[in-house]
Design a protein around this motif. Structure first.
Motif, PDB file in Angstrom:
ATOM      1  N   GLN A  87       0.820  -1.210   0.000  1.00 47.87           N
ATOM      2  CA  GLN A  87       0.000   0.000   0.000  1.00 47.87           C
ATOM      3  C   GLN A  87       0.856   1.262   0.000  1.00 47.87           C
ATOM      4  N   PHE A  90       1.841   3.302  -3.217  1.00 44.08           N
ATOM      5  CA  PHE A  90       0.882   4.146  -3.925  1.00 44.08           C
ATOM      6  C   PHE A  90       0.845   5.559  -3.352  1.00 44.08           C
ATOM      7  N   SER A  93      -3.799   7.096   0.823  1.00 46.59           N
ATOM      8  CA  SER A  93      -4.752   6.147   1.364  1.00 46.59           C
ATOM      9  C   SER A  93      -5.926   6.882   1.993  1.00 46.59           C
ATOM     10  N   ARG A 107      -4.612   4.786  -5.526  1.00 45.80           N
ATOM     11  CA  ARG A 107      -4.977   5.078  -4.139  1.00 45.80           C
ATOM     12  C   ARG A 107      -5.217   3.772  -3.392  1.00 45.80           C
ATOM     13  N   VAL A 108      -5.288   3.900  -2.083  1.00 47.27           N
ATOM     14  CA  VAL A 108      -5.647   2.790  -1.210  1.00 47.27           C
ATOM     15  C   VAL A 108      -7.014   3.113  -0.620  1.00 47.27           C
ATOM     16  N   VAL A 160      -5.525  -1.732  -2.618  1.00 48.00           N
ATOM     17  CA  VAL A 160      -5.037  -0.756  -3.577  1.00 48.00           C
ATOM     18  C   VAL A 160      -5.961  -0.686  -4.795  1.00 48.00           C
ATOM     19  N   SER A 161      -6.074   0.510  -5.328  1.00 50.92           N
ATOM     20  CA  SER A 161      -6.840   0.752  -6.545  1.00 50.92           C
ATOM     21  C   SER A 161      -5.918   1.440  -7.554  1.00 50.92           C
ATOM     22  N   PRO A 162      -5.173   0.660  -8.343  1.00 52.11           N
ATOM     23  CA  PRO A 162      -4.214   1.258  -9.278  1.00 52.11           C
ATOM     24  C   PRO A 162      -4.914   2.032 -10.397  1.00 52.11           C
ATOM     25  N   GLN A 191      -0.810  -7.925  -1.443  1.00 48.50           N
ATOM     26  CA  GLN A 191      -1.592  -7.582  -0.265  1.00 48.50           C
ATOM     27  C   GLN A 191      -1.566  -8.737   0.736  1.00 48.50           C
TER      28      GLN A 191
END
Length: 213
Positions: A87, A90, A93, A107-108, A160-162, A191
């Protein structure tokens, strides 16, 4: 002889990670837990673990004086980041609006309450805690010898949202599908916890030690 450093910045499952790496290391390899930036800088391979909250982990990393050495390693050496270590790669968060290293775009985010329900109506607990399947979203040398949909161990409330889906190498479903493994160039991150994932986790670490990005 190769030097494999598990980065000790005051937050992480250090003993379990180092023991798992020792179990798959080759004769002559040195596996060491270290908080010394010089040792991180001279290492051949780096493992960046993390436990707890991303904001706390980032504060510990900065306070330890290791941030610059870790950033340099991420740019030049094979690096395996685990759990909060992933995390931290990135930008930011949702947890306490923490800022990460920003090495990877994205983002996380927290598991959304609206998605935490099975088709039967049963609610899913957050954090996700236990074994779940990881589906290989993209080919990668670290997946060698590991079945698609293999089981790994996870403990987390955020994922995570890449921004770039090409980073995603593993997907897991818990209420919704999310990225449970990412990779770019010399960096691979999960993760889930390989050190808690029995044979599949050891194989992943073994593949990392043989990887030449």
């Amino acid at each position: 002889m190769r030097k494999i450093i598990v980065v000790d910045y005051g937050s992480g499952n250090l003993r379990s990670v180092s023991k798992a790496l020792e179990a798959v290391a080759q004769s002559g390899d040195e596996v060491k837990v270290s908080s010394d930036p010089k040792e991180v800088g001279s290492a051949d391979r780096i493992v960046l673990p993390g436990q707890g909250a991303m904001g706390d982990c980032m504060r510990h990393l900065k306070a330890s004086g290791l941030e610059e050495a870790v950033r340099s390693a991420l740019a030049t050496k094979p690096v395996f980041a685990v759990c909060i270590g992933m995390q931290m790669l990135f930008r930011e968060s949702e947890e306490d609006h923490a800022q990460g290293l920003g090495i990877l775009p994205g983002r996380v985010i927290r598991f959304p309450a609206s998605a935490m329900r099975l088709s039967t109506g049963e609610r899913l607990k957050v954090p996700e805690m236990g074994w779940n399947r990881v589906y290989q979203a993209a080919a990668h040398p670290l997946w060698a010898g590991i079945e698609d949909g293999a089981w790994f161990y996870l403990v987390h409330s955020y994922f995570v949202s890449p921004e770039d889906i090409r980073l995603i190498t593993g997907m897991t479903v818990y209420g919704l599908p999310y990225a449970s493994a990412v990779a770019k160039d010399n960096v691979f991150a999960t993760q889930f916890h390989p050190e808690k994932s029995a044979g599949n986790g050891l194989r992943l670490y073994s593949n990392f030690l043989q990887w030449n990005p």
